[in-house]
Motif scaffolding. Structure first.
Motif, PDB file in Angstrom:
ATOM      1  N   ASN A  70     -21.571 -25.220 -15.466  1.00  0.00           N
ATOM      2  CA  ASN A  70     -21.408 -24.848 -14.070  1.00  0.00           C
ATOM      3  C   ASN A  70     -20.279 -25.652 -13.443  1.00  0.00           C
ATOM      4  O   ASN A  70     -20.045 -26.807 -13.813  1.00  0.00           O
ATOM      5  CB  ASN A  70     -22.698 -25.097 -13.288  1.00  0.00           C
ATOM      6  CG  ASN A  70     -23.849 -24.249 -13.778  1.00  0.00           C
ATOM      7  OD1 ASN A  70     -24.053 -23.138 -13.326  1.00  0.00           O
ATOM      8  ND2 ASN A  70     -24.609 -24.788 -14.721  1.00  0.00           N
ATOM      9  N   LEU A  71     -19.589 -25.055 -12.478  1.00  0.00           N
ATOM     10  CA  LEU A  71     -18.596 -25.746 -11.667  1.00  0.00           C
ATOM     11  C   LEU A  71     -19.167 -25.912 -10.265  1.00  0.00           C
ATOM     12  O   LEU A  71     -19.569 -24.928  -9.637  1.00  0.00           O
ATOM     13  CB  LEU A  71     -17.292 -24.950 -11.615  1.00  0.00           C
ATOM     14  CG  LEU A  71     -16.211 -25.447 -10.647  1.00  0.00           C
ATOM     15  CD1 LEU A  71     -15.798 -26.881 -10.942  1.00  0.00           C
ATOM     16  CD2 LEU A  71     -15.001 -24.512 -10.692  1.00  0.00           C
ATOM     17  N   ILE A  72     -19.222 -27.159  -9.793  1.00  0.00           N
ATOM     18  CA  ILE A  72     -19.741 -27.466  -8.460  1.00  0.00           C
ATOM     19  C   ILE A  72     -18.593 -28.033  -7.642  1.00  0.00           C
ATOM     20  O   ILE A  72     -18.046 -29.089  -7.978  1.00  0.00           O
ATOM     21  CB  ILE A  72     -20.896 -28.486  -8.541  1.00  0.00           C
ATOM     22  CG1 ILE A  72     -22.024 -27.950  -9.430  1.00  0.00           C
ATOM     23  CG2 ILE A  72     -21.419 -28.813  -7.145  1.00  0.00           C
ATOM     24  CD1 ILE A  72     -23.018 -29.010  -9.845  1.00  0.00           C
ATOM     25  N   TYR A  73     -18.222 -27.334  -6.583  1.00  0.00           N
ATOM     26  CA  TYR A  73     -17.081 -27.738  -5.758  1.00  0.00           C
ATOM     27  C   TYR A  73     -17.504 -27.904  -4.295  1.00  0.00           C
ATOM     28  O   TYR A  73     -18.228 -27.070  -3.747  1.00  0.00           O
ATOM     29  CB  TYR A  73     -15.958 -26.705  -5.860  1.00  0.00           C
ATOM     30  CG  TYR A  73     -14.879 -26.917  -4.819  1.00  0.00           C
ATOM     31  CD1 TYR A  73     -14.026 -28.017  -4.891  1.00  0.00           C
ATOM     32  CD2 TYR A  73     -14.753 -26.050  -3.737  1.00  0.00           C
ATOM     33  CE1 TYR A  73     -13.071 -28.239  -3.913  1.00  0.00           C
ATOM     34  CE2 TYR A  73     -13.788 -26.264  -2.758  1.00  0.00           C
ATOM     35  CZ  TYR A  73     -12.956 -27.366  -2.850  1.00  0.00           C
ATOM     36  OH  TYR A  73     -12.015 -27.599  -1.873  1.00  0.00           O
ATOM     37  N   ASN A  74     -17.040 -28.976  -3.682  1.00  0.00           N
ATOM     38  CA  ASN A  74     -17.186 -29.233  -2.246  1.00  0.00           C
ATOM     39  C   ASN A  74     -18.627 -29.164  -1.744  1.00  0.00           C
ATOM     40  O   ASN A  74     -18.906 -28.543  -0.707  1.00  0.00           O
ATOM     41  CB  ASN A  74     -16.315 -28.272  -1.436  1.00  0.00           C
ATOM     42  CG  ASN A  74     -16.200 -28.699   0.029  1.00  0.00           C
ATOM     43  OD1 ASN A  74     -16.108 -29.887   0.333  1.00  0.00           O
ATOM     44  ND2 ASN A  74     -16.198 -27.730   0.936  1.00  0.00           N
ATOM     45  N   GLU A  76      -7.294 -24.310  -4.692  1.00  0.00           N
ATOM     46  CA  GLU A  76      -6.410 -25.097  -3.834  1.00  0.00           C
ATOM     47  C   GLU A  76      -7.096 -26.305  -3.201  1.00  0.00           C
ATOM     48  O   GLU A  76      -6.503 -27.004  -2.381  1.00  0.00           O
ATOM     49  CB  GLU A  76      -5.847 -24.201  -2.719  1.00  0.00           C
ATOM     50  CG  GLU A  76      -4.956 -23.077  -3.217  1.00  0.00           C
ATOM     51  CD  GLU A  76      -3.653 -23.591  -3.806  1.00  0.00           C
ATOM     52  OE1 GLU A  76      -3.214 -24.685  -3.419  1.00  0.00           O
ATOM     53  OE2 GLU A  76      -3.090 -22.900  -4.665  1.00  0.00           O
ATOM     54  N   SER A  77      -8.363 -26.566  -3.585  1.00  0.00           N
ATOM     55  CA  SER A  77      -9.134 -27.680  -3.014  1.00  0.00           C
ATOM     56  C   SER A  77      -9.204 -27.602  -1.489  1.00  0.00           C
ATOM     57  O   SER A  77      -8.995 -28.582  -0.779  1.00  0.00           O
ATOM     58  CB  SER A  77      -8.565 -29.036  -3.451  1.00  0.00           C
ATOM     59  OG  SER A  77      -8.789 -29.250  -4.823  1.00  0.00           O
ATOM     60  N   CYS A  78      -9.503 -26.419  -1.002  1.00  0.00           N
ATOM     61  CA  CYS A  78      -9.700 -26.244   0.440  1.00  0.00           C
ATOM     62  C   CYS A  78     -10.979 -25.457   0.656  1.00  0.00           C
ATOM     63  O   CYS A  78     -11.855 -25.460  -0.196  1.00  0.00           O
ATOM     64  CB  CYS A  78      -8.487 -25.581   1.094  1.00  0.00           C
ATOM     65  SG  CYS A  78      -8.036 -23.981   0.419  1.00  0.00           S
TER      66      CYS A  78
END
Length: 435
Positions: free
Chosen positions: A251-255, A386-388
């Motif tokens: 899994n990818l967990i972002y922000n 884009e890390s936003c």
């Protein structure tokens, strides 16, 4: 991105490039792998976008007997706040059969209170739809309830729930023994290849803030969260409650805001019952902090009073500048301990890719209909790249908001599909032409 590129990316993630599409996109994994779904049942065609009535999606899922639900229409089904419950077993919902732009279900939650259920390639976007803040009637995207089992939710997209986006529910203590508890609550559940994002924070939930990804309720067993992407949910990415036995793989967990993955046996909820030690395995996951992530937020955090056996292997946890962050921590002063597991809790035969490859491959293949991205999903994937992006309070804060597609139509042709698993037949090229 072209449809053909997206399909090739799906193959790269789940099999060699010369594999057929059905092996890549429709492979069933986990403890729920033996589910029948609606295999061998009658074909029920959804022919309109009405909330109720003949030819509607609701009529199809509420029917009895083994059934495969297919779509001769594409567009938005506005349920107007009326929730749906799947009560009868042996059901496959094949969103991949819909013409572009696929099927988006808005202003409702879906509960699964049955066994042998497969749901694929649909978009679920409940939202607050103008209701007053903290007015109640909060909605999940999908949740299992009761003793649901052998359930697979695969390649779907979830956003803007006012409770959890995608959860595993059920009673905690139905029966006399822990074995009874596990048998009588949700078990053998696989959530795979889903997009799970932007749970609404300060919205209609009566408790106030409630931006949540996935809750796996007490004593649920055989739970696999596989190759999903969690983004911009404040907490529960995922939350495992007391006694749960589960695995999170690739899994990818972002922000996340306050917590990424966490475990908590809540003492007052277990009053009068012997605490059960949970089992949680995290393998090949990537956790990347974002603009809303609190400093020092770990990949896995333990709270409450019950111990958990934790197995960690090949996980990446970094801040928004790429610096490694701690993988474990605690967030309460309870007596709970993290116990190093001697072995992984994993279903047999699960294909796992190295974590270092995950961000290259997963975003291309995850979510509903990657060959023809919904604009809401496309924006989310761009935000992740884009890390936003941010945690939001209302679907109106998303630049796109509820989609307003005109209805599209295409007859369902059974010969275009392998009816045993609803993968495209050899003639799939005519259905999924590149743009």
């Amino acid at each position: 991105m072209s449809r053909r590129l997206a399909l090739c990316a799906t193959l790269l993630l789940f099999g060699p490039a010369d594999a057929q599409l059905n092996r890549a996109t429709y492979d069933h994994s986990g403890w729920a792998a033996e589910t029948r779904g609606g295999r061998g049942g009658r074909i029920i065609k959804v022919t309109n976008l009405n909330a109720i009535g003949p030819g509607s999606y609701r009529e199809a899922i509420e029917a009895e007997g083994p059934r495969i639900v297919v779509f001769e229409v594409g567009g938005v089904i506005d349920m107007g706040g009326r929730n749906m419950t799947i009560r009868h077993p042996f059901l496959t919902i094949a969103g991949q059969t819909a013409p572009d732009p696929g099927i988006t279900v808005i202003k409702a939650e879906t509960n699964i209170a049955a066994h042998d259920v497969i749901i694929q390639h649909l978009m679920f976007r409940p939202g607050e739809f103008g209701r007053a803040k903290r007015s109640g009637a909060d909605q999940d995207g999908i949740s299992t309830i009761g003793g649901a089992h052998r359930v697979i939710v695969d390649h779907c997209s979830f956003s803007w729930a006012t409770d959890e986006n995608l959860s595993v529910g059920g009673p905690r203590f139905d029966g006399a023994t822990p074995e009874d508890w596990r048998r009588n609550t949700s078990h053998q559940i696989t959530y795979s290849h889903n997009l799970i994002y932007e749970g609404l924070a300060h919205s209609v939930h009566e408790k106030g803030e409630h931006s949540k990804g996935t809750l796996v309720h007490d004593n649920a067993t055989g739970i696999l969260l596989y190759a999903n992407l969690y983004a911009s949910n404040l907490e529960r990415n995922a939350l495992f409650k007391g006694g749960v036995q589960a695995a999170m793989v690739n899994n990818l967990i972002y922000n996340p805001g306050a917590k990424a993955v966490h475990y908590n046996l809540v003492a007052h909820e277990w009053q009068g019952h012997a605490y059960q030690t949970g089992k949680v395995t995290l393998v090949g996951n990537v956790y990347r902090q974002g603009p809303d992530t609190r400093p020092n937020t770990t990949l896995f955090a333990l709270g409450g009073h019950g111990d958990v056996e934790l197995f960690l292997q090949d996980n990446i946890a970094i801040d928004d500048s790429g610096k490694a962050v701690a993988q474990t921590g605690v967030y309460t002063a309870g007596r709970a301990r993290i116990v190093k597991a001697a072995e992984a809790y994993l279903p047999p035969g699960l294909r796992i890719i190295p974590a270092e490859r995950l961000e290259d491959e997963l975003p291309l293949a995850v979510g509903a209909r990657p060959w023809a991205r919904d604009p809401v999903d496309f924006k989310l994937l761009s935000d992740v790249a884009e890390s936003c992006g941010k945690i939001i309070d209302s679907e109106r804060e998303n630049a796109i908001g509820y989609p307003t597609y005109p209805p599209t139509r295409r007859p369902f042709v059974a010969a275009d599909w392998n009816l045993h698993d609803m993968s495209p037949s050899a003639g799939w090229h005519s259905l999924f032409k590149p743009r």
